[in-house]
Design a protein around this motif. Structure first.
Motif, PDB file in Angstrom:
ATOM      1  N   ASN A 132       0.808  -1.217   0.000  1.00 46.13           N
ATOM      2  CA  ASN A 132       0.000   0.000   0.000  1.00 46.13           C
ATOM      3  C   ASN A 132       0.851   1.280   0.000  1.00 46.13           C
ATOM      4  OD1 ASN A 132      -3.072  -0.746   0.413  1.00 46.13           O
ATOM      5  ND2 ASN A 132      -1.883  -2.213   1.618  1.00 46.13           N
ATOM      6  N   ASN A 133       2.150   1.116  -0.296  1.00 45.80           N
ATOM      7  CA  ASN A 133       3.065   2.263  -0.413  1.00 45.80           C
ATOM      8  C   ASN A 133       3.067   3.138   0.846  1.00 45.80           C
ATOM      9  OD1 ASN A 133       3.853   1.704  -3.171  1.00 45.80           O
ATOM     10  ND2 ASN A 133       1.829   2.456  -3.783  1.00 45.80           N
ATOM     11  N   LEU A 134       3.073   2.478   2.000  1.00 41.88           N
ATOM     12  CA  LEU A 134       3.028   3.192   3.269  1.00 41.88           C
ATOM     13  C   LEU A 134       4.315   3.071   4.078  1.00 41.88           C
ATOM     14  CD1 LEU A 134      -0.585   2.122   4.297  1.00 41.88           C
ATOM     15  CD2 LEU A 134       0.137   4.427   3.640  1.00 41.88           C
ATOM     16  N   LEU A 135       5.289   2.356   3.560  1.00 40.75           N
ATOM     17  CA  LEU A 135       6.520   2.126   4.310  1.00 40.75           C
ATOM     18  C   LEU A 135       7.376   3.375   4.404  1.00 40.75           C
ATOM     19  CD1 LEU A 135       7.759  -1.364   3.064  1.00 40.75           C
ATOM     20  CD2 LEU A 135       7.041  -0.781   5.381  1.00 40.75           C
ATOM     21  N   ASN A 136       8.097   3.505   5.520  1.00 41.82           N
ATOM     22  CA  ASN A 136       9.217   4.446   5.593  1.00 41.82           C
ATOM     23  C   ASN A 136      10.445   3.665   6.029  1.00 41.82           C
ATOM     24  OD1 ASN A 136       8.855   4.184   8.394  1.00 41.82           O
ATOM     25  ND2 ASN A 136       7.744   6.113   8.576  1.00 41.82           N
TER      26      ASN A 136
END
Length: 217
Positions: free
Chosen positions: A108-112
């Motif tokens: 969900n393209n939420l990683l940091n």
């Protein structure tokens, strides 16, 4: 929606700049006899409410790793997109919840840079205990695989920072025969370069303890 102690529930939109917190709540709670997240504690609150009260001061990116049958109960306090179910992986226990969370956040393209993992059964933990790990990560001048506390009982893998690079490597290892190690402690101790280990201050040990049964309250 409000958590029992009157604080707003975690309906905030997650970001990719705030620290990402993942609460591990999918255990069977056999010794407790009920879902640990909703064990009453304090004034009109419960384990989940106590932890959310602290984490809401630190981040808008709060997720819960749990079982399918827990979704209805937890969705009263956490938005459903922030509830993460286990994936079909060849590992079990907390590692499965952590890697499932990594997959979900990546998809969900939420990683940091890292995921901060906490167990649901540590409701008394102090905000400064959490913040210290985040500050230590920010102060690093070199690449590290993670940051964890060491208490009098040893390495504490369920309250710590796992970098996304480490979790990516662990995911890749699942396809290698003989690499399905379930123990977080063993995996952490074998990391290269070595993770940063911080001695838990003695005055914080009581608030850091896991509550596994009603007798521990």
């Amino acid at each position: 929606m409000e958590v029992p102690n009157g604080h707003k529930a975690a309906w905030m939109i997650p970001t990719t700049t705030d620290p990402i917190f993942v609460l591990l709540a999918g255990g069977q709670s056999v010794r407790m006899g009920e879902d640990k997240g909703f064990v009453p504690i304090g004034n009109n609150s419960h384990f989940l409410g106590q932890i959310l009260e602290k984490l809401n001061h630190l981040s808008r990116s709060i997720y819960v790793s749990l079982r399918k049958e827990q979704v209805d109960s937890y969705s009263k306090y956490i938005q459903k997109p922030s509830l993460i179910l286990d994936k079909e992986l060849t590992v079990e226990g907390p590692l499965k919840g952590i890697l499932s969370s990594y997959i979900y956040l990546k998809e969900n393209n939420l990683l940091n840079d890292f995921i901060f993992v906490l167990p649901i059964d540590i409701p008394y933990i102090e905000e400064k205990t959490i913040q210290r790990l985040i500050d230590t990560f920010k102060d690093q001048s070199r690449s590290i695989p993670g940051i964890f506390y060491e208490s009098n009982t040893g390495l504490e893998p369920l309250c710590g920072i796992y970098t996304t690079q480490t979790l990516s490597q662990w995911m890749a290892s699942l396809s290698i025969p003989g690499k399905q190690e379930f123990s977080l402690q063993k995996r952490i101790k074998s990391l290269e370069p070595k993770p940063v280990l911080i001695k838990l201050p003695s005055e914080e040990e009581f608030s850091f303890r896991n509550i596994n049964s009603k007798n521990d309250l």
